[in-house]
Write a protein that holds these residues in place. Sequence first.
Motif, PDB file in Angstrom:
ATOM      1  N   ILE A 153     -18.441 -20.218   0.983  1.00 24.18           N
ATOM      2  CA  ILE A 153     -18.878 -21.182   0.013  1.00 24.18           C
ATOM      3  C   ILE A 153     -17.589 -21.305  -1.064  1.00 24.18           C
ATOM      4  CG2 ILE A 153     -20.335 -21.675  -2.136  1.00 24.18           C
ATOM      5  CD1 ILE A 153     -21.594 -19.051   0.503  1.00 24.18           C
ATOM      6  N   ASN A 154     -17.028 -22.605  -1.282  1.00 15.50           N
ATOM      7  CA  ASN A 154     -15.949 -22.748  -2.076  1.00 15.50           C
ATOM      8  C   ASN A 154     -16.498 -22.957  -3.695  1.00 15.50           C
ATOM      9  OD1 ASN A 154     -13.567 -22.916  -0.293  1.00 15.50           O
ATOM     10  ND2 ASN A 154     -14.622 -24.965   0.377  1.00 15.50           N
ATOM     11  N   GLY A 155     -16.057 -22.393  -4.619  1.00 15.74           N
ATOM     12  CA  GLY A 155     -16.385 -22.314  -5.913  1.00 15.74           C
ATOM     13  C   GLY A 155     -15.325 -23.742  -6.247  1.00 15.74           C
ATOM     14  N   TYR A 156     -15.686 -24.276  -7.245  1.00 17.10           N
ATOM     15  CA  TYR A 156     -14.966 -25.133  -8.033  1.00 17.10           C
ATOM     16  C   TYR A 156     -13.257 -25.059  -7.934  1.00 17.10           C
ATOM     17  CZ  TYR A 156     -13.693 -29.350 -10.863  1.00 17.10           C
ATOM     18  OH  TYR A 156     -13.127 -30.689 -11.321  1.00 17.10           O
ATOM     19  N   ASN A 157     -12.999 -23.903  -8.191  1.00 15.23           N
ATOM     20  CA  ASN A 157     -11.467 -23.449  -8.256  1.00 15.23           C
ATOM     21  C   ASN A 157     -10.883 -22.803  -7.303  1.00 15.23           C
ATOM     22  OD1 ASN A 157     -10.677 -24.601 -10.949  1.00 15.23           O
ATOM     23  ND2 ASN A 157     -12.427 -23.100 -11.702  1.00 15.23           N
ATOM     24  N   THR A 158     -11.753 -22.421  -6.157  1.00 13.75           N
ATOM     25  CA  THR A 158     -11.273 -21.624  -5.090  1.00 13.75           C
ATOM     26  C   THR A 158     -10.094 -22.407  -4.412  1.00 13.75           C
ATOM     27  OG1 THR A 158     -13.631 -20.877  -4.773  1.00 13.75           O
ATOM     28  CG2 THR A 158     -12.089 -20.444  -3.046  1.00 13.75           C
ATOM     29  N   SER A 159      -9.070 -21.686  -3.864  1.00 10.78           N
ATOM     30  CA  SER A 159      -8.056 -22.230  -3.558  1.00 10.78           C
ATOM     31  C   SER A 159      -8.225 -22.313  -2.051  1.00 10.78           C
ATOM     32  CB  SER A 159      -6.767 -21.263  -3.779  1.00 10.78           C
ATOM     33  OG  SER A 159      -6.700 -20.176  -2.898  1.00 10.78           O
ATOM     34  N   LYS A 160      -7.277 -23.536  -1.516  1.00  4.42           N
ATOM     35  CA  LYS A 160      -7.459 -23.553  -0.146  1.00  4.42           C
ATOM     36  C   LYS A 160      -6.814 -22.636   0.707  1.00  4.42           C
ATOM     37  CE  LYS A 160      -7.091 -28.755  -0.523  1.00  4.42           C
ATOM     38  NZ  LYS A 160      -6.327 -30.033  -0.104  1.00  4.42           N
ATOM     39  N   GLU A 161      -5.776 -21.610   0.167  1.00  2.33           N
ATOM     40  CA  GLU A 161      -5.307 -20.508   0.850  1.00  2.33           C
ATOM     41  C   GLU A 161      -6.325 -19.485   1.133  1.00  2.33           C
ATOM     42  OE1 GLU A 161      -1.888 -17.259   0.200  1.00  2.33           O
ATOM     43  OE2 GLU A 161      -2.362 -18.857  -1.258  1.00  2.33           O
ATOM     44  N   VAL A 162      -7.193 -19.349   0.040  1.00  2.00           N
ATOM     45  CA  VAL A 162      -8.112 -18.263  -0.055  1.00  2.00           C
ATOM     46  C   VAL A 162      -9.320 -18.668   0.872  1.00  2.00           C
ATOM     47  CG1 VAL A 162     -10.067 -17.253  -1.311  1.00  2.00           C
ATOM     48  CG2 VAL A 162      -7.795 -17.305  -2.221  1.00  2.00           C
ATOM     49  N   THR A 163      -9.782 -19.942   1.007  1.00  2.00           N
ATOM     50  CA  THR A 163     -10.562 -20.208   2.148  1.00  2.00           C
ATOM     51  C   THR A 163     -10.478 -20.290   3.413  1.00  2.00           C
ATOM     52  OG1 THR A 163     -11.537 -21.996   0.447  1.00  2.00           O
ATOM     53  CG2 THR A 163     -12.116 -22.414   2.587  1.00  2.00           C
ATOM     54  N   LYS A 164      -8.970 -20.491   3.595  1.00  2.00           N
ATOM     55  CA  LYS A 164      -8.317 -20.426   5.303  1.00  2.00           C
ATOM     56  C   LYS A 164      -8.460 -18.943   5.400  1.00  2.00           C
ATOM     57  CE  LYS A 164      -4.613 -21.700   8.127  1.00  2.00           C
ATOM     58  NZ  LYS A 164      -4.714 -20.252   9.007  1.00  2.00           N
ATOM     59  N   THR A 165      -8.089 -18.180   4.537  1.00  2.00           N
ATOM     60  CA  THR A 165      -7.866 -16.695   4.846  1.00  2.00           C
ATOM     61  C   THR A 165      -9.027 -16.128   5.167  1.00  2.00           C
ATOM     62  OG1 THR A 165      -5.812 -16.175   3.472  1.00  2.00           O
ATOM     63  CG2 THR A 165      -7.394 -14.173   3.799  1.00  2.00           C
ATOM     64  N   ILE A 166     -10.137 -16.689   4.326  1.00  2.00           N
ATOM     65  CA  ILE A 166     -11.594 -15.738   4.769  1.00  2.00           C
ATOM     66  C   ILE A 166     -12.300 -16.570   5.980  1.00  2.00           C
ATOM     67  CG2 ILE A 166     -14.140 -15.671   3.703  1.00  2.00           C
ATOM     68  CD1 ILE A 166     -11.857 -13.875   2.670  1.00  2.00           C
ATOM     69  N   MET A 167     -11.944 -17.973   6.314  1.00  2.00           N
ATOM     70  CA  MET A 167     -12.228 -18.274   7.214  1.00  2.00           C
ATOM     71  C   MET A 167     -11.853 -17.711   8.755  1.00  2.00           C
ATOM     72  SD  MET A 167     -14.239 -21.189   6.818  1.00  2.00           S
ATOM     73  CE  MET A 167     -14.120 -22.372   8.252  1.00  2.00           C
ATOM     74  N   ASP A 168     -10.512 -17.310   8.566  1.00  2.00           N
ATOM     75  CA  ASP A 168      -9.710 -16.604   9.745  1.00  2.00           C
ATOM     76  C   ASP A 168     -10.325 -15.424   9.808  1.00  2.00           C
ATOM     77  OD1 ASP A 168      -8.430 -18.957  10.012  1.00  2.00           O
ATOM     78  OD2 ASP A 168      -6.589 -18.529   9.192  1.00  2.00           O
ATOM     79  N   LEU A 169     -10.591 -14.484   8.664  1.00  2.00           N
ATOM     80  CA  LEU A 169     -11.122 -13.195   8.635  1.00  2.00           C
ATOM     81  C   LEU A 169     -12.363 -13.350   9.436  1.00  2.00           C
ATOM     82  CD1 LEU A 169     -10.642 -10.139   7.541  1.00  2.00           C
ATOM     83  CD2 LEU A 169     -11.811 -10.922   5.695  1.00  2.00           C
ATOM     84  N   SER A 170     -13.108 -14.202   9.065  1.00  2.00           N
ATOM     85  CA  SER A 170     -14.741 -13.941   9.461  1.00  2.00           C
ATOM     86  C   SER A 170     -14.563 -14.152  11.242  1.00  2.00           C
ATOM     87  CB  SER A 170     -15.376 -15.301   9.069  1.00  2.00           C
ATOM     88  OG  SER A 170     -15.479 -15.192   7.517  1.00  2.00           O
ATOM     89  N   LYS A 171     -13.680 -14.980  11.477  1.00  2.00           N
ATOM     90  CA  LYS A 171     -13.533 -15.059  12.987  1.00  2.00           C
ATOM     91  C   LYS A 171     -12.999 -13.735  13.627  1.00  2.00           C
ATOM     92  CE  LYS A 171     -12.263 -20.129  12.546  1.00  2.00           C
ATOM     93  NZ  LYS A 171     -11.317 -20.937  12.594  1.00  2.00           N
ATOM     94  N   THR A 172     -12.308 -13.009  12.969  1.00  2.00           N
ATOM     95  CA  THR A 172     -11.713 -11.880  13.574  1.00  2.00           C
ATOM     96  C   THR A 172     -12.811 -10.961  13.798  1.00  2.00           C
ATOM     97  OG1 THR A 172     -11.074 -10.547  11.525  1.00  2.00           O
ATOM     98  CG2 THR A 172      -9.422 -12.095  12.587  1.00  2.00           C
ATOM     99  N   LEU A 173     -14.161 -10.961  12.833  1.00  2.00           N
ATOM    100  CA  LEU A 173     -15.101 -10.146  12.973  1.00  2.00           C
ATOM    101  C   LEU A 173     -16.223 -10.660  14.146  1.00  2.00           C
ATOM    102  CD1 LEU A 173     -16.082  -9.991   9.392  1.00  2.00           C
ATOM    103  CD2 LEU A 173     -15.115  -8.187  10.516  1.00  2.00           C
ATOM    104  N   GLY A 174     -15.961 -11.676  14.804  1.00  2.00           N
ATOM    105  CA  GLY A 174     -16.748 -12.246  15.846  1.00  2.00           C
ATOM    106  C   GLY A 174     -17.745 -13.273  15.202  1.00  2.00           C
ATOM    107  N   LYS A 175     -17.585 -13.508  13.919  1.00  2.00           N
ATOM    108  CA  LYS A 175     -18.413 -14.390  13.319  1.00  2.00           C
ATOM    109  C   LYS A 175     -18.046 -16.158  13.416  1.00  2.00           C
ATOM    110  CE  LYS A 175     -20.912 -10.994  11.773  1.00  2.00           C
ATOM    111  NZ  LYS A 175     -21.900 -10.629  12.481  1.00  2.00           N
ATOM    112  N   VAL A 176     -18.939 -16.814  13.246  1.00  2.00           N
ATOM    113  CA  VAL A 176     -18.643 -18.349  13.006  1.00  2.00           C
ATOM    114  C   VAL A 176     -18.852 -18.706  11.542  1.00  2.00           C
ATOM    115  CG1 VAL A 176     -19.531 -20.810  13.862  1.00  2.00           C
ATOM    116  CG2 VAL A 176     -19.722 -18.715  15.346  1.00  2.00           C
ATOM    117  N   PRO A 177     -17.759 -18.766  10.968  1.00  2.00           N
ATOM    118  CA  PRO A 177     -17.624 -19.289   9.634  1.00  2.00           C
ATOM    119  C   PRO A 177     -18.034 -20.629   9.457  1.00  2.00           C
ATOM    120  CG  PRO A 177     -15.623 -19.165  10.346  1.00  2.00           C
ATOM    121  CD  PRO A 177     -16.374 -18.731  11.692  1.00  2.00           C
TER     122      PRO A 177
END
Length: 296
Positions: A153-177
Motif C-alpha cells: 500500500i502506497n501512502g500519499y508520500n511513499t516514494s517510487k523507490e521504496v515501493t519498488k524495493t518492497i515489491m522486489d523484496l516480497s518476491k524474494t519471500l516467494g510472495k505475490v505482491p
Amino acid sequence: MKNIAVIGAGTMGNGIAHTFAQNGFIVQLIDVNKDALNKGLQTIATNLDRMVAKEKITSEEKQSTLHNISTFSNLNKGVENANLVVEAATENLDLKLKIFKTLDEACPDTAILASNTSSISITQIAAVTSKPERVIGMHFMNPVPIMQLVEIINGYNTSKEVTKTIMDLSKTLGKVPVEVNDYPGFVANRILMPMLNESIETLYNGVAGVEEIDTVMKLGMAHPMGPLQLADFIGLDVCLSILNVMYNGFKNPKYAPCPLLVNMVNAGKLGVKSGEGFYDYSESKKAEKVSKQFLR
C-alpha cells in the motif's frame, strides 16, 4: 536489506518473522510482553515441525530458521540496526501512531518503515514521521508462511523507490505482491469485510443458520472456508475494527457493522482466539455451532 525487525509477536507478527527468517533474513522479533515472545517462538517452532513432517523443509532448515530469529522486549534496541521494520501490532490507530513516532527516532535514517495494517491509512501513519516517503504498507495474509498475497500500500508520500524495493523484496519471500493505493480497507478488506458482514446480517435476520450459510458459500461459490468460519479465524474483533475504519472513512451505511457482530465482540466471543465465535472451538466441542444467545 538483510536485517528485518518485526513488531508484535502475535499471529501475524510471528508468521511474518517466520517467513523472513526461513528465507535467510536476520529477524529481530519485538514485543513488550515477554510471554507473547515466548509463545510466538513456540508457534514458529511448531509450524516448522509441521513443515518438516510434510517434508517441505529439512530439520537443518528448521534450525537455521530459528537461529535467524532474536527476540527483544525493548523496541529501541530491537530496531537499532534494522533495514526494514514491519509493524504487526494490534489494529489500533493510536497504538500504531505511537509506535511509528518511536520508530522515527530509533531507526537508522535509511530504514523503511512498513505497517501490516489491514485497513488503517498509511498516509495517516506516515504523517507522524519525519520521513513519510519511507513509510509503506505490507499487508500479509494469514497464515503468513502459506498465503502468497501481500498487498503493498502506497501512502500519499511513499516514494517510487521504496515501493519498488518492497515489491522486489516480497518476491524474494516467494510472495505475490500487488500494489494498491491508500483508501479505507485497501482492496482485500474493502471487498471481503462487507461480504462477511452481510453473512452475519443474514444470520442475524434468521434467513439461515451458521452451517447453512457457510455450506452455501463453500459449495455454491467454491470458497474453501465459509464466511462465518473465516470471520472466526480472522477474529471478530479484527473484523469489527476494520468495518469501523471503513464506515468512518467512507461514511457509507453499507459498511456499518451488524449489531450481532458488535454484541459478540462485546461479550468476548472473538472466534478461534477466544475459543468461541460462530463456532465452538473448545476441546470438547470443536467446530460445533455457537449457541443462539446473541440472536434476536
